[in-house]
Design an enzyme around this catalytic site. Structure first.
Site, PDB file in Angstrom:
ATOM      1  N   LYS A   9       0.802  -1.244  -0.139  1.00 32.57           N
ATOM      2  CA  LYS A   9      -0.153   0.009   0.076  1.00 32.57           C
ATOM      3  C   LYS A   9       0.928   1.278  -0.059  1.00 32.57           C
ATOM      4  O   LYS A   9       1.645   1.323   0.875  1.00 32.57           O
ATOM      5  CB  LYS A   9      -0.769   0.004   1.030  1.00 32.57           C
ATOM      6  CG  LYS A   9      -1.832   1.211   1.384  1.00 32.57           C
ATOM      7  CD  LYS A   9      -2.693   1.048   2.479  1.00 32.57           C
ATOM      8  CE  LYS A   9      -2.114   1.104   3.920  1.00 32.57           C
ATOM      9  NZ  LYS A   9      -3.130   1.206   5.101  1.00 32.57           N
ATOM     10  N   SER A  25      -5.140   4.190 -16.800  1.00 32.52           N
ATOM     11  CA  SER A  25      -4.229   3.647 -15.854  1.00 32.52           C
ATOM     12  C   SER A  25      -3.849   4.692 -14.840  1.00 32.52           C
ATOM     13  O   SER A  25      -4.420   5.800 -14.883  1.00 32.52           O
ATOM     14  CB  SER A  25      -2.997   3.362 -16.552  1.00 32.52           C
ATOM     15  OG  SER A  25      -2.455   4.475 -17.459  1.00 32.52           O
ATOM     16  N   THR A  57      -7.545  -0.379 -11.495  1.00 28.80           N
ATOM     17  CA  THR A  57      -6.712   0.027 -12.612  1.00 28.80           C
ATOM     18  C   THR A  57      -5.267  -0.768 -12.900  1.00 28.80           C
ATOM     19  O   THR A  57      -5.039  -1.421 -12.061  1.00 28.80           O
ATOM     20  CB  THR A  57      -6.519   1.472 -13.164  1.00 28.80           C
ATOM     21  OG1 THR A  57      -6.159   1.632 -14.469  1.00 28.80           O
ATOM     22  CG2 THR A  57      -5.532   2.234 -12.147  1.00 28.80           C
ATOM     23  N   TYR A  58      -4.411  -0.247 -13.844  1.00 27.50           N
ATOM     24  CA  TYR A  58      -2.994  -1.058 -13.727  1.00 27.50           C
ATOM     25  C   TYR A  58      -2.157  -0.005 -13.677  1.00 27.50           C
ATOM     26  O   TYR A  58      -2.453   1.310 -13.934  1.00 27.50           O
ATOM     27  CB  TYR A  58      -2.854  -1.906 -15.031  1.00 27.50           C
ATOM     28  CG  TYR A  58      -2.947  -0.876 -16.238  1.00 27.50           C
ATOM     29  CD1 TYR A  58      -1.854  -0.359 -17.016  1.00 27.50           C
ATOM     30  CD2 TYR A  58      -4.103  -0.704 -16.893  1.00 27.50           C
ATOM     31  CE1 TYR A  58      -2.014   0.037 -18.191  1.00 27.50           C
ATOM     32  CE2 TYR A  58      -4.152  -0.029 -18.296  1.00 27.50           C
ATOM     33  CZ  TYR A  58      -3.196   0.230 -18.839  1.00 27.50           C
ATOM     34  OH  TYR A  58      -3.213   1.224 -19.836  1.00 27.50           O
TER      35      TYR A  58
END
Length: 116
Positions: A9, A25, A57-58
């Protein structure tokens, strides 16, 4: 059986850009990605502390040391520059692995630099 656990995180990082006219993204400073153990193209969940929006998302690798956090494409509608977000990655593992696994937590400073 596999369990899905928090892998890493990036907690309370500021959005520096939002680019609507881009294939979707999130662009993240490479230094933050490394600190969190997040890879380019990895799926992440984004939580916006300012407005409560959540999205998946990526990741696209951003220039090292710039502090860039840029929501691209449709994700740009979910945050404004200056919003504080949390970037979360997850991992699947066996229960045996999960019992000893420790996630990586990154707490950036006010300039989106990892605090060591």
């Amino acid at each position: 059986m596999f369990l899905t656990l928090l892998k890493s995180k990036i907690h309370r990082v500021k959005v520096t850009q939002a680019e609507l006219n881009y294939v979707g993204s999130i662009t993240i400073d490479e230094e933050l990605m490394e600190a969190a153990g997040i890879l380019e193209n990895e799926q992440v969940h984004i939580v916006n502390n300012n407005n409560g929006e959540r999205l998946i998302t990526y990741v696209i690798k951003g220039a090292r040391g710039t502090g860039i956090i840029c929501l691209n494409g449709a994700a740009a509608r979910k945050a404004q520059v200056g919003d504080v977000i949390i970037i979360i990655s997850y991992v699947m593992m066996t229960e045996e692995e999960a019992r000893t696994f420790k996630p990586t937590l990154v707490f950036p400073d006010e300039n989106n630099k990892p605090v060591r």
